[in-house]
Design a protein around this motif. Structure first.
Motif, PDB file in Angstrom:
ATOM      1  N   LEU A  20       0.877  -1.050   0.043  1.00 49.28           N
ATOM      2  CA  LEU A  20      -0.083   0.051  -0.153  1.00 49.28           C
ATOM      3  C   LEU A  20       0.848   1.326  -0.009  1.00 49.28           C
ATOM      4  N   GLY A  21       2.218   1.125   0.353  1.00 54.04           N
ATOM      5  CA  GLY A  21       2.981   2.326   0.607  1.00 54.04           C
ATOM      6  C   GLY A  21       2.968   3.163   1.607  1.00 54.04           C
ATOM      7  N   ARG A  22       1.625   3.121   2.417  1.00 56.43           N
ATOM      8  CA  ARG A  22       1.545   4.051   3.668  1.00 56.43           C
ATOM      9  C   ARG A  22       0.548   3.062   4.560  1.00 56.43           C
ATOM     10  N   THR A  23       0.488   3.558   5.721  1.00 61.60           N
ATOM     11  CA  THR A  23      -0.199   3.035   6.559  1.00 61.60           C
ATOM     12  C   THR A  23      -1.694   3.313   6.497  1.00 61.60           C
ATOM     13  N   HIS A  24      -2.612   2.716   7.074  1.00 63.33           N
ATOM     14  CA  HIS A  24      -4.125   2.838   7.140  1.00 63.33           C
ATOM     15  C   HIS A  24      -4.151   4.274   7.880  1.00 63.33           C
ATOM     16  N   GLY A  25      -3.505   4.466   9.166  1.00 59.67           N
ATOM     17  CA  GLY A  25      -3.456   5.687   9.641  1.00 59.67           C
ATOM     18  C   GLY A  25      -3.395   7.038   8.795  1.00 59.67           C
ATOM     19  N   GLU A  26      -2.100   6.814   8.089  1.00 58.67           N
ATOM     20  CA  GLU A  26      -1.673   7.889   7.087  1.00 58.67           C
ATOM     21  C   GLU A  26      -2.941   8.107   6.053  1.00 58.67           C
TER      22      GLU A  26
END
Length: 121
Positions: A20-26
Motif C-alpha cells: 500500500l505504500g503507507r499505513t491505514h492511519g496515514e
C-alpha cells in the motif's frame, strides 16, 4: 473552545499490506485533512502511535476542560473521515464534551474505545 482531532498516522489494520505504500492511519489522516479545512472550533494533528494497535485507525477527540474520547476500528474511508469530523464539531459545541448518543453520526457508533474525564484544574 477548540476541539482537537489527534490522528494516529502509524495505525495499521489487520489487513495491512506493505504494498500500500503507507499505513491505514496515514490514509485516514489524509482523508480527514482533506474533508474540511481547519477552523477555530476543530483543529487536526497527527501523532505517531496512540498505543491502540488492537483497534487500528485510532483518533482522539480532545478539548481542555471536557470529556475526551479515543475512537478506533475505522477503515480509511471518506465516510469515516466525515463522521469523525461531524462528531468533533458536536464535541466542540458541547460545554462538557458529552454528545447525546442519539446525535452521534452513524459512522462513529461502535468505534468508541475509551473516555477520559477532564483533568482537574
Amino acid at each position: 473552545m477548540t476541539t482537537w482531532i489527534t490522528i494516529c498516522d502509524t495505525c495499521k489494520r489487520e489487513d495491512w499490506d506493505a504494498s500500500l505504500g503507507r499505513t491505514h492511519g496515514e490514509m485516514l489522516a489524509e482523508l480527514i485533512e482533506g474533508a474540511a479545512p481547519e477552523g477555530p472550533d476543530v483543529r487536526l494533528r497527527r501523532v505517531s502511535c496512540l498505543m491502540g494497535c488492537d483497534h487500528g485507525c485510532n483518533v482522539a477527540v480532545q478539548a481542555a476542560g471536557k470529556l475526551c474520547y479515543t475512537l478506533g476500528r475505522f477503515e480509511p474511508t471518506e465516510e469515516a473521515a466525515h463522521a469523525i469530523l461531524d462528531y468533533a464539531r458536536m464535541h466542540s459545541d458541547s460545554d462538557t464534551g458529552r454528545v447525546p448518543y442519539r446525535d452521534w453520526p452513524q459512522g462513529v457508533k461502535g468505534h468508541f474505545v475509551t473516555r477520559h474525564p477532564p483533568l482537574p484544574e
